[in-house]
Design an enzyme around this catalytic site. Structure first.
Site, PDB file in Angstrom:
ATOM      1  N   ASP A  67       0.815  -1.213   0.000  1.00 56.58           N
ATOM      2  CA  ASP A  67       0.000   0.000   0.000  1.00 56.58           C
ATOM      3  C   ASP A  67       0.849   1.264   0.000  1.00 56.58           C
ATOM      4  OD1 ASP A  67       0.958  -0.418   2.578  1.00 56.58           O
ATOM      5  OD2 ASP A  67      -0.997  -0.842   3.445  1.00 56.58           O
ATOM      6  N   ASN A 136      -8.051  -3.247  14.079  1.00 56.57           N
ATOM      7  CA  ASN A 136      -9.401  -3.618  13.632  1.00 56.57           C
ATOM      8  C   ASN A 136      -9.358  -4.794  12.641  1.00 56.57           C
ATOM      9  OD1 ASN A 136      -8.331  -2.409  11.395  1.00 56.57           O
ATOM     10  ND2 ASN A 136      -9.824  -0.748  11.260  1.00 56.57           N
ATOM     11  N   HIS A 138      -7.432  -4.957   9.942  1.00 54.53           N
ATOM     12  CA  HIS A 138      -7.122  -4.636   8.539  1.00 54.53           C
ATOM     13  C   HIS A 138      -5.787  -5.238   8.112  1.00 54.53           C
ATOM     14  CE1 HIS A 138      -5.125  -0.520   9.640  1.00 54.53           C
ATOM     15  NE2 HIS A 138      -4.165  -1.306   9.197  1.00 54.53           N
ATOM     16  N   GLU A 143      -9.861  -2.016   5.185  1.00 49.40           N
ATOM     17  CA  GLU A 143     -10.595  -1.804   6.432  1.00 49.40           C
ATOM     18  C   GLU A 143     -11.780  -2.768   6.514  1.00 49.40           C
ATOM     19  OE1 GLU A 143      -9.209  -0.072   8.541  1.00 49.40           O
ATOM     20  OE2 GLU A 143      -8.689   1.960   7.930  1.00 49.40           O
TER      21      GLU A 143
HETATM   22  C1  GLP Z   1      -0.702   0.263   8.700  1.00 51.25           C
HETATM   23  C2  GLP Z   1      -0.317  -0.545   7.476  1.00 51.25           C
HETATM   24  C3  GLP Z   1      -0.583  -2.020   7.665  1.00 51.25           C
HETATM   25  C4  GLP Z   1      -0.028  -2.470   9.000  1.00 51.25           C
HETATM   26  C5  GLP Z   1      -0.719  -1.733  10.116  1.00 51.25           C
HETATM   27  C6  GLP Z   1      -0.265  -2.168  11.510  1.00 51.25           C
HETATM   28  O1  GLP Z   1      -2.032   0.651   8.728  1.00 51.25           O
HETATM   29  N1  GLP Z   1      -0.977  -0.117   6.274  1.00 51.25           N
HETATM   30  O2  GLP Z   1      -0.001  -2.740   6.586  1.00 51.25           O
HETATM   31  O3  GLP Z   1      -0.193  -3.855   9.145  1.00 51.25           O
HETATM   32  O4  GLP Z   1      -0.415  -0.363   9.951  1.00 51.25           O
HETATM   33  O5  GLP Z   1       0.898  -1.515  11.858  1.00 51.25           O
HETATM   34  P1  GLP Z   1       1.827  -1.848  13.090  1.00 51.25           P
HETATM   35  O6  GLP Z   1       2.663  -2.988  12.657  1.00 51.25           O
HETATM   36  O7  GLP Z   1       2.619  -0.602  13.290  1.00 51.25           O
HETATM   37  O8  GLP Z   1       0.940  -2.162  14.244  1.00 51.25           O
END
Ligand code: GLP
Length: 244
Positions: A67, A136, A138, A143
């Protein structure tokens, strides 16, 4: 779905990095689907270390990221392009021409989604897709929703996600409200999937993913239907799962 429980974040990072290296040693020009967020950073550090030691070679490896935020240029330190260079690409022997992310600055979103989808197909698909997970559920920036049907698309980020990601920005107002992301279908086409999770704050969502129903309200729950998906998580993230 296979679940590997590790004692802590470092062991989670090492185990995930080792699985990725296995894929590269089997296929030196493998297509890696890469992720951002803070969870994968430890495993990227491991990959850098092993590349320096000569244990893994990225010369022919290709990468596609999950992304990218809309409206952040490559030189913005919060763009995922910048993050990937800072924490991985600039420290390994990868050819930058083989690294790909959605272009958050493309003013034509439809064209960008089509371009990125075609690019992934032209590389022959993803050999191993790395995922983190949002609170959540995702994955990428998919989402909670009513369907699992998405391909590469533009996603409106939920308030929960904006709040979770504001720690990287000066304030929540600076967090982009939209992002390009691989869709659930794009992710599910990867030949192999590795999801990493760490910390107590992920325990509740990991319980829902592992023990709850498969539902688009918890996007990561679909991973249970993938033929080759491994969750690698530390004991804090898995503390609500009995019988492991
Ligand atoms: C972002 C990214 C996701 C990632 C998520 C969790 O929203 N787009 O790909 O998995 O954060 O991040 P973290 O690993 O910092 O908890």
């Amino acid at each position: 779905m296979k679940i590997i429980k590790t004692i802590d974040y470092d062991h989670m990072s090492e185990a995930a990095a080792a699985l990725i290296c296995d894929v590269i040693s089997e296929k030196p020009d493998a297509v890696l689907g890469l992720a951002t967020g803070s969870t994968p950073m430890g495993l990227y550090k491991k990959l850098i270390e092993w590349n320096e030691e000569g244990t893994v070679d990225f010369e022919k490896v290709r990468t596609v990221n999950l992304d990218e935020y809309v409206g952040l240029s490559k030189d913005n330190s919060n763009s995922y392009y910048h993050v990937m260079h800072e924490f991985l690409f600039d420290h390994i022997n990868i050819n930058y021409d083989n690294t790909h992310l959605p272009d958050g600055m493309n003013p034509n979103p439809e064209e960008e989604c089509e371009r990125y989808k075609n690019l992934i197909e032209s590389l022959g698909g993803v050999d191993v897709q790395l995922l983190g997970v949002g609170h959540n559920g995702h994955i990428g920036f998919n989402e909670p929703s009513d369907s699992f049907d998405s391909e590469v698309h533009l996603e409106d980020l939920s308030l929960e996600t904006l709040n979770a990601n504001k720690r990287f920005f000066e304030s929540i107002d600076d967090v982009p409200k939209r992002a390009f992301t691989m869709g659930i279908q794009t992710i599910m086409r990867a030949k192999k999937i590795i999801l990493v999770a760490s910390g107590e704050d992920k325990a509740k969502i990991m319980e829902e993913i592992i023990e709850g129903p498969v539902t688009p309200k918890v996007p990561a729950s679909i991973l249970k239907t993938h033929p080759d998906c491994t969750i690698i998580a530390d004991s804090d993230a898995l503390k609500l799962i009995k019988n492991l």
